[in-house]
Design an enzyme around this catalytic site. Structure first.
Site, PDB file in Angstrom:
ATOM      1  N   ASP A  49      17.123  25.206 -31.375  1.00  0.00           N
ATOM      2  CA  ASP A  49      15.909  24.976 -30.770  1.00  0.00           C
ATOM      3  C   ASP A  49      16.319  24.528 -29.230  1.00  0.00           C
ATOM      4  O   ASP A  49      15.232  24.905 -28.283  1.00  0.00           O
ATOM      5  CB  ASP A  49      14.646  24.268 -31.214  1.00  0.00           C
ATOM      6  CG  ASP A  49      14.274  24.978 -32.468  1.00  0.00           C
ATOM      7  OD1 ASP A  49      14.063  25.964 -32.487  1.00  0.00           O
ATOM      8  OD2 ASP A  49      13.845  24.062 -33.388  1.00  0.00           O
ATOM      9  N   ASP A 105       8.497  26.640 -33.599  1.00  0.00           N
ATOM     10  CA  ASP A 105       9.345  26.677 -34.488  1.00  0.00           C
ATOM     11  C   ASP A 105       8.815  26.778 -35.864  1.00  0.00           C
ATOM     12  O   ASP A 105       8.027  25.998 -36.246  1.00  0.00           O
ATOM     13  CB  ASP A 105      10.628  26.041 -34.288  1.00  0.00           C
ATOM     14  CG  ASP A 105      11.802  26.018 -35.503  1.00  0.00           C
ATOM     15  OD1 ASP A 105      12.172  27.294 -35.674  1.00  0.00           O
ATOM     16  OD2 ASP A 105      11.756  25.136 -35.921  1.00  0.00           O
ATOM     17  N   CYS A 135       0.835  -1.043   0.055  1.00  0.00           N
ATOM     18  CA  CYS A 135       0.079   0.036   0.118  1.00  0.00           C
ATOM     19  C   CYS A 135       0.672   1.260  -0.156  1.00  0.00           C
ATOM     20  O   CYS A 135       2.274   0.959   0.043  1.00  0.00           O
ATOM     21  CB  CYS A 135      -0.902   0.081   1.211  1.00  0.00           C
ATOM     22  SG  CYS A 135      -0.121   0.251   2.707  1.00  0.00           S
ATOM     23  N   ASP A 151      12.565  21.468 -33.493  1.00  0.00           N
ATOM     24  CA  ASP A 151      13.328  20.305 -34.112  1.00  0.00           C
ATOM     25  C   ASP A 151      15.035  20.478 -34.046  1.00  0.00           C
ATOM     26  O   ASP A 151      15.592  19.505 -34.204  1.00  0.00           O
ATOM     27  CB  ASP A 151      12.691  19.736 -35.200  1.00  0.00           C
ATOM     28  CG  ASP A 151      12.972  20.753 -36.345  1.00  0.00           C
ATOM     29  OD1 ASP A 151      13.062  22.155 -36.205  1.00  0.00           O
ATOM     30  OD2 ASP A 151      13.285  20.181 -37.343  1.00  0.00           O
ATOM     31  N   CYS A 209       3.574   1.521   2.594  1.00  0.00           N
ATOM     32  CA  CYS A 209       4.647   1.037   2.337  1.00  0.00           C
ATOM     33  C   CYS A 209       5.611   1.877   1.621  1.00  0.00           C
ATOM     34  O   CYS A 209       6.835   2.026   1.679  1.00  0.00           O
ATOM     35  CB  CYS A 209       4.609  -0.381   1.559  1.00  0.00           C
ATOM     36  SG  CYS A 209       3.497  -1.304   2.485  1.00  0.00           S
TER      37      CYS A 209
END
Length: 851
Positions: free
Chosen positions: A645, A442, A12, A641, A15
């Protein structure tokens, strides 16, 4: 140093909170995160202060088990096999528990329903038989579910009680009271105190102890089954990993385990087989189904030099490839790693639940104690009522629901993302994307295709288009500028032969000059032409018109005059406009950030449906523009990409890299799109919103259930409405609460990606012997593929001759593989087998078979 550990023994959230707290106290630990659902712990620590064994020892001293991630898999195969084994054991335990519970409930409560019982169970004189039989039927159930006692009392002794402690204490109280009742019945029978015997005969509580254990086991079984479904997406990815590969070693084809392959291995892939590792094609052509990696259902055409990815399915061609990434470095392995890592992390929204989980069980035990004592001493109730109330409080409380609220939703969400080509690096990224209000895009490669193309050719002088392109492309072929590639590619498509220029010179940022056949030619921008005193009056109007359309004019001239111009544009992707519109419909502010001039940027923005554009931004200034938006109180998602960037991706609240991007951009991002499609970015935002909404629902249910259930179990409504809660009902409610949380999270599996525009691909499904060629207009041409086995070819000249005679036939495109002694023949129109065979035999080669 960061390591992941597999943790055993957690049941649980108390724990997981205990493990997290214990490891977090160790000197040298920088960060620790425990995932209850995955039974894993991720730890960042200083190697010079702490070792792996120190961490394992600390976990073991806290009462749990720990091994370095991966070792447990080696000992017990896969996590899924362990889960299946646990489910089978639990199923057996549950079946046996129910088998003993049914007669126990019949004996203990059957008479209340008017059911017949054997005479030796009836009456005061048979009370001992009645009670002792129930005790004997309860013992097997207690033994079958002894784990609750072993773990519960162990953690209680270590002053870190968990859910098992609540079950152990609650059921033990019922069991001990029942044993006490047997002794009291024996005493009553011995002293002829039949009133005492009747009192305890009707208040044994053995059925409560047995029912509590059985109902909790039912709940755990259902929860385990549901948990297995949360990781289905990850298991499917793991199942895709090819087990074997056919490689060439010393000229021989041998089959080896895929995990034994090394970089540089040459491997063979037949139609219908999966690519074992990442690499590139040395020989052959085919269509590869990459749906498992990208989510794209349309097979991708591949030829010599093209990249192939592990787990892609070879649809119809024979390929010889060379390995470039093997083992844990393949694309599939890295996707699996990303999904596992994201599932092991925690979203900030889970912090409150974690804090409460750490103190939940001790607080509940305190409430149970005070409820029992309060009713007995202050409520003037019987001891049995007070005991029943205390037990009900213990067994109705559910820390599991709190602990599972976040990880189950994260695991299903990240798995669903991976299915649709969306890779999520952390749970925090999912939560952060839920809060964004501004999307910065971009331009090149993100909104546009990132592949400049010649769109217009405008001639002024007497030159034909062929001669104009021949001169311009011959000059541009010497240039390394991206726009030059578009011009050269156009000439190649038109089968134009290139000339060799002399005295070539490139002027950075302006243009190029060279001499062809004794004549000097210039190609470049407006400034370049003006510096060479060349008048642009004849093309001025056309150039401005093209610039307003977002196209870049390249002027071409000799020493006397402008000969013409070409317009080059980077067209927007088919789905960009739709994706941007959908983002705006969500109430998001969408901004384009680009280094292009304002005129070109405005034209692209208009095509994409954008009104906010930041143009002429230098690469190093992109991050500062993101910071300016953040200073205005905006939560920013940056999508890009390129290498330039990366700083902006890191600076933004959430960074998203598209799959065609550079490794640096992907490393800097929080989220990765396998496909270069902005609709996937929109879907990622949708998925983040759905996951966080699901987590909030789970947390609300967990808090609501406990905040309502515990007071009712404590008897809060009894003085006003006479309503009490039996321990059996409490155990049933506890069992179902965590099942409800997991089931709610499984609703995320219904998430569907946004359909892509029909023009982006042909909706096809390839058979092993059929291919479809998609036209630029979105149409399709069906092609039948045949394989011919040929004897007599001994050298490259032979294979070239066979290829030539086959390709001379109308509607035939053939590729010959000398090593395999086969010809792969694609037919775009009906050509009978006899014609194909005759063409080869007439060339003095023998056809063995044609399939």
């Amino acid at each position: 140093m960061q390591n992941r550990f597999d943790i055993t023994g957690m049941t649980c959230s108390a724990c997981s909170a205990r493990v997290e707290k214990t490891v977090g106290k160790l000197e040298g630990v920088e960060q620790v995160s425990v995932n209850l659902l995955a039974n894993q712990m991720q730890v960042s620590y200083q190697e010079d202060l702490l070792s792996e064994q120190d961490i394992i020892t600390a976990v073991e001293q806290a009462g749990y088990g720990a091994v370095l991630h991966g070792k447990l898999k080696q000992e017990k195969n896969t996590h899924q096999q362990q889960l299946d084994e646990n489910t089978k054991q639990m199923q057996l335990r549950l079946a046996l528990s129910v088998a003993f519970l049914l007669p126990l409930m019949y004996i203990s409560m059957g008479h209340m329903l008017g059911l017949p019982l054997p005479t030796f169970f009836h009456g005061t004189t048979n009370a001992l038989t009645f009670a002792f039989t129930q005790f004997l039927l309860t013992l097997p159930i207690v033994y079958l579910n002894r784990k609750y006692y072993q773990v519960g009392f162990k953690t209680l002794w270590q002053r870190s009680p968990n859910m098992d402690s609540l079950i152990a204490v609650g059921s033990s109280a019922s069991l001990i009271y029942g044993i006490f009742a047997i002794y009291r019945i024996g005493y009553g029978l011995g002293t002829q105190d039949f009133a005492l015997v009747d009192h305890y005969r009707m208040n044994l509580y053995f059925e409560s102890a047995a029912m509590i254990l059985t109902l909790i086991t039912i709940g755990k079984y259902l929860e385990t089954k549901s948990k297995g479904k949360t990781s289905e997406a990850l298991n499917k990815l793991m199942d895709l990993t090819p087990k074997t590969a056919v490689v060439l070693r010393n000229g021989q084809e041998i089959t080896i385990p895929a995990e034994d392959m090394v970089i540089g291995d040459v491997f063979l892939v037949k139609p219908g087989q999966a690519i074992p590792v990442d690499g590139f094609i040395l020989e052959g052509n085919s269509y590869l189904d990459e749906a498992a990696l990208t989510g794209e259902s349309v097979p991708v055409a591949k030829t010599v030099g093209d990249t192939v990815l592990s787990a892609s399915l070879n649809k119809n061609g024979y390929l010889k490839c060379q390995a470039t990434k093997v083992g844990e470095n393949t694309t599939l392995a890295q996707i699996i790693q990303l999904v596992e890592n994201a599932s092991a992390t925690k979203a900030p929204i889970a912090r409150l639940a974690d804090k409460i989980s750490g103190i939940f069980v001790p607080v509940v035990m305190t409430i149970a104690l005070f409820a029992g004592l309060g009713w007995y001493f202050l409520g003037h109730s019987t001891f049995e009522f007070a005991l029943s109330t205390a037990i009900a409080v213990l067994v109705i409380s559910c820390p599991c629901a709190l602990g599972l609220a976040t990880p189950v939703a994260i695991m299903v969400g990240t798995g669903k993302g991976a299915e649709n080509g969306i890779l999520i690096k952390s749970a925090a990224a999912l939560e952060n994307i839920h809060h964004i209000d501004t999307v910065v895009l971009d331009k090149t490669g993100t909104i546009t295709q990132g592949q400049p193309q010649v769109t217009d050719i405008h001639l002024i002088a007497h030159l034909s288009e062929h001669d104009f392109l021949q001169l311009l492309a011959s000059l541009e072929k010497q240039s390394e500028h991206p726009l030059a590639e578009a011009i050269v590619e156009t000439a190649q498509k038109k089968n134009i032969a290139f000339l060799e220029p002399d005295n070539f010179t490139a002027i950075v940022g302006q243009g190029i000059v060279g001499e062809i056949n004794g004549q000097i030619y210039y190609a470049g921008n407006r400034r370049f032409m003006e510096e060479h005193q060349l008048s642009l009056s004849s093309v001025q109007t056309k150039a401005e018109e093209l610039a307003q359309q977002g196209k870049t004019p390249i002027f071409f001239a000799d020493q006397k005059q402008i000969l013409g111009l070409v317009a080059i544009a980077d067209p927007i992707k088919p789905s960009s406009n739709s994706a941007i519109t959908k983002m705006q419909e969500l109430g998001l502010e969408v901004i384009m950030l680009t280094g292009d001039n304002e005129q070109t940027a405005a034209a692209i923005g208009q095509q994409a449906g954008l009104t906010q554009i930041i143009a002429q931004v230098l690469p190093q200034d992109k991050a500062s523009h993101i910071q300016k938006l953040q200073q205005q109180g905006k939560k920013v998602l940056m999508i890009g990409d390129g290498i330039n960037d990366a700083p902006a991706l890191v600076t933004a609240d959430v960074g998203m890299a598209i799959g065609a991007g550079t490794d640096i951009a992907i490393e800097a991002a929080d989220l990765i799109l396998v496909r270069s499609d902005l609709l996937d970015a929109f879907d990622t935002i949708r998925l983040g919103n759905e996951v966080i909404r699901n987590i909030k629902q789970n947390l609300f249910w967990a808090f609501f259930y406990n905040s309502i259930g515990i007071p009712i179990a404590a008897g809060l409504l009894y003085p006003f409405f006479g309503i009490t809660l039996s321990p059996m009902l409490g155990a049933a409610a506890m069992s179902m609460s965590s099942v409800c949380v997991v089931t709610n999270a499984l609703r995320l599996k219904k998430f569907q990606a946004t359909p892509k525009p029909a023009t982006t691909a042909c909706p096809i499904e390839l058979a092993a012997s059929e291919a479809i060629i998609c036209t630029e207009e979105g149409g399709k041409i069906s092609m039948t593929t045949k394989t011919m086995t040929i004897e007599g070819m001994t050298c490259p000249h032979c294979s070239a001759r066979v290829e030539k005679v086959l390709n001379a036939l109308d509607g035939v495109e053939a590729r010959v593989d000398l090593a395999a002694k086969t010809a792969t023949i694609e037919l775009s129109q009906d050509v009978d087998d006899a014609t194909l065979i005759k063409a080869v035999t007439d060339a003095d080669y023998q056809v063995v078979s044609l399939n």
